[in-house]
Design an enzyme around this catalytic site. Structure first.
Site, PDB file in Angstrom:
ATOM      1  CB  SER A 168      -0.985  -0.037   1.168  1.00 42.40           C
ATOM      2  OG  SER A 168      -2.054   0.822   0.922  1.00 42.40           O
ATOM      3  CG  ASP A 225      -6.804  -3.139  -2.601  1.00 43.73           C
ATOM      4  OD1 ASP A 225      -7.256  -2.328  -1.772  1.00 43.73           O
ATOM      5  OD2 ASP A 225      -5.663  -3.619  -2.527  1.00 43.73           O
ATOM      6  CG  HIS A 251      -5.341  -3.001   1.258  1.00 41.25           C
ATOM      7  ND1 HIS A 251      -5.129  -2.409   0.033  1.00 41.25           N
ATOM      8  CD2 HIS A 251      -4.458  -2.432   2.104  1.00 41.25           C
ATOM      9  CE1 HIS A 251      -4.173  -1.511   0.148  1.00 41.25           C
ATOM     10  NE2 HIS A 251      -3.744  -1.515   1.395  1.00 41.25           N
TER      11      HIS A 251
END
Length: 520
Positions: free
Chosen positions: A229, A461, A489
């Protein structure tokens, strides 16, 4: 939820930081993608003023019964003025266990920004990564400047954070709007008062430069790295600055560094809506679903959830909290969003929603919210949210400058997510009141000359929409897109044999996947 684009994830019900609050920049208020230049590589030669940092020796000490070592790395507070002082960064490692020839160090970052990479290494990656990876690599992490053990940015105390997190983020009138703005200002003023010097030097570019010092001090010619991320933005930024020093980079749950803040917020809002619809389809097939029974559409389930949140806005419910906290609309919204990161948390969310909606018991949703904010049972908070805001507000000009400007964008956010759109839009106003001017801007990252970089995207996601992974893979001159068709995610280490074996082969043998490979 009082954050701009906070990205988090769950693994088997336990909250771990494998995500980020987004960190790319925009021209203030712009809603279009950047047409600016790409990130420019730094000179290959180390400037003389930085040489002492690159030549320092780490002093390792045992810091955990499981065999982890810890050290402190020094970096310049201000790279433009290295003589102005240092920032001290916490580093941890678990040495390669063998057998087999050691490949080097593997640096891991779980995202945030604000998530403790040292904590992530010691609690998960250093023991939970595949045995073959841990055998061949020294597993290494450092907390970026301003985060956790690395001179943490501080903004509010526990009671202040409690007040901040429960403030209404869907204001119905001018009075509630003023209260929300006042809350953002108190948070920003607290950061400015408590961390005035460091606050100007916690950008992602500076953290990426710190990472290169760490690479050199560890004795690695090139950087091997797995970032999730926000960690993908940090890793991609490193590649843009130091393309010739890229080793094996995995960017999982990728961000698009070329987009301005408003568009990032809007697209992430749509990502959470996609994740909620997937949750709703799963929920209504089960007898304990509080959002409707069999045959209920995701749209209807969303309207049911929205109606529940609006009831909380009028009448918060008890939680059994020792301090008397009640479940507000904003805390409940945070709890729901927290569970969107991993389908493993969906049963917990169903139970929490049912308890709050049917039995007037907000305990479960408050627990999800507290985990998201890293609030402990004693009312203390980690510095996650302080560091999160500090990095993002420095990396990006705000998506909106004023409440009136934001109101004009509300229809687009509500369309992107009828359930979450309004709250996520208002949350993106927080950096408008930041005490330090932003230093970043949206830029493509090409990293010309870099070795192959694996960019991983998950099709549903919630926090880093799949299109961002496609965009980053296209920007990077050596990007290889690896797709996971599924929910949640990030993808590595979350149950897909195809994803895990592909990434493991790349890390162990240097064999990148064919660009466009898909897994499920």
């Amino acid at each position: 939820m009082h954050t701009r684009r906070t990205l988090r994830t769950f693994r088997t019900g336990a909250l771990l930081l494998t995500a980020a609050l987004l960190a790319t920049a925009c021209s203030s208020g712009s809603a279009t993608s950047s047409t600016g230049s790409a990130v420019a590589a730094l000179p290959r030669a180390t400037p003389a003023a930085l040489s002492p940092y690159y030549k320092q020796k780490l002093i390792w000490r045992g810091c955990d019964a499981a065999g982890f070592e810890c050290a402190t790395l020094k970096a310049p507070l201000d790279y433009a003025r290295p003589a102005a002082g240092d920032v001290r960064l916490a580093v941890s490692r678990k040495k390669a266990t063998g057998p087999g020839r050691r490949i080097g160090s593997l640096l891991v970052n779980p995202g945030g920004p604000g998530g403790s990479a040292v904590g992530y290494l010691q609690q998960y990656a250093g023991l939970g990564y595949p045995a073959g990876i841990r055998a061949r690599y020294d597993m290494v992490a450092f907390d970026p400047r301003g985060v956790a053990h690395s001179e943490p940015v501080q903004c509010l105390d526990g009671p202040g954070m409690d007040a901040y997190t429960r403030t209404d983020i869907t204001p119905d009138d001018r009075r509630e709007t003023d209260e929300l703005v006042a809350s953002y200002k108190r948070f920003a003023e607290g950061c400015g008062a408590r961390s005035p010097k460091l606050l100007r030097h916690v950008s992602t570019v500076e953290a990426a430069r710190d990472m290169d010092i760490l690479r050199a001090v560890l004795g690695d010619r090139k950087l091997n790295y797995v970032g999730a991320s926000y960690g993908t933005f940090l890793g991609a930024t490193y590649a843009g600055l130091f393309p010739q020093r890229v080793g094996r980079l995995v960017l999982d749950g990728a961000m698009d560094p070329s987009l301005p803040a408003r568009r990032l917020n809007l697209e992430q809002t749509a990502g959470f809506d996609t994740a909620f619809r997937s949750f709703a389809r799963n929920c209504v097939r089960r007898p304990d679903c509080p959002l409707g029974g069999p045959g209920t559409s995701p749209e209807r389930a969303g309207r049911n959830l929205k109606a529940f949140l609006e009831r909380l806005d009028r009448r918060p419910v008890p939680t059994g909290d020792a301090g008397g906290r009640r479940l507000t609309e904003s805390l409940a919204t945070t709890g729901v969003i927290a569970a969107m990161y991993d389908e493993g948390a969906w049963p917990q969310l169903r139970q929490a929603l049912a308890a709050a909606a049917r039995r007037n018991d907000g305990t479960g949703l408050l627990a999800l919210s507290d985990s998201y904010y890293e609030r402990d049972a004693g009312g203390g908070y980690s510095n996650l949210m302080s560091a999160n805001a500090a990095v993002n507000c420095l990396d990006l000009p705000p998506a909106f400058d004023t409440p009136d400007q934001l109101r004009t964008a509300l229809p687009a956010f509500r369309k992107a997510s009828p359930v979450f759109g309004e709250g996520l839009a208002w949350s993106s106003l927080s950096c408008a009141y930041w005490p330090v001017q932003p230093s970043g801007e949206p830029r493509r990252i090409e990293a010309r000359g870099a070795a192959p970089i694996v960019v991983v995207g998950t099709t549903r996601d919630p926090a880093t929409p799949y299109r961002w992974a496609r965009s980053l893979a296209r920007q990077l001159s050596s990007g290889r897109l690896l797709t996971y068709e599924g929910d949640g995610h990030t993808a590595y280490g979350r149950g897909s044999r195809c994803i895990d074996s592909t990434i493991n082969a790349y890390l162990l043998r240097g064999t990148p996947p064919t660009d466009g490979k898909r897994c499920s």
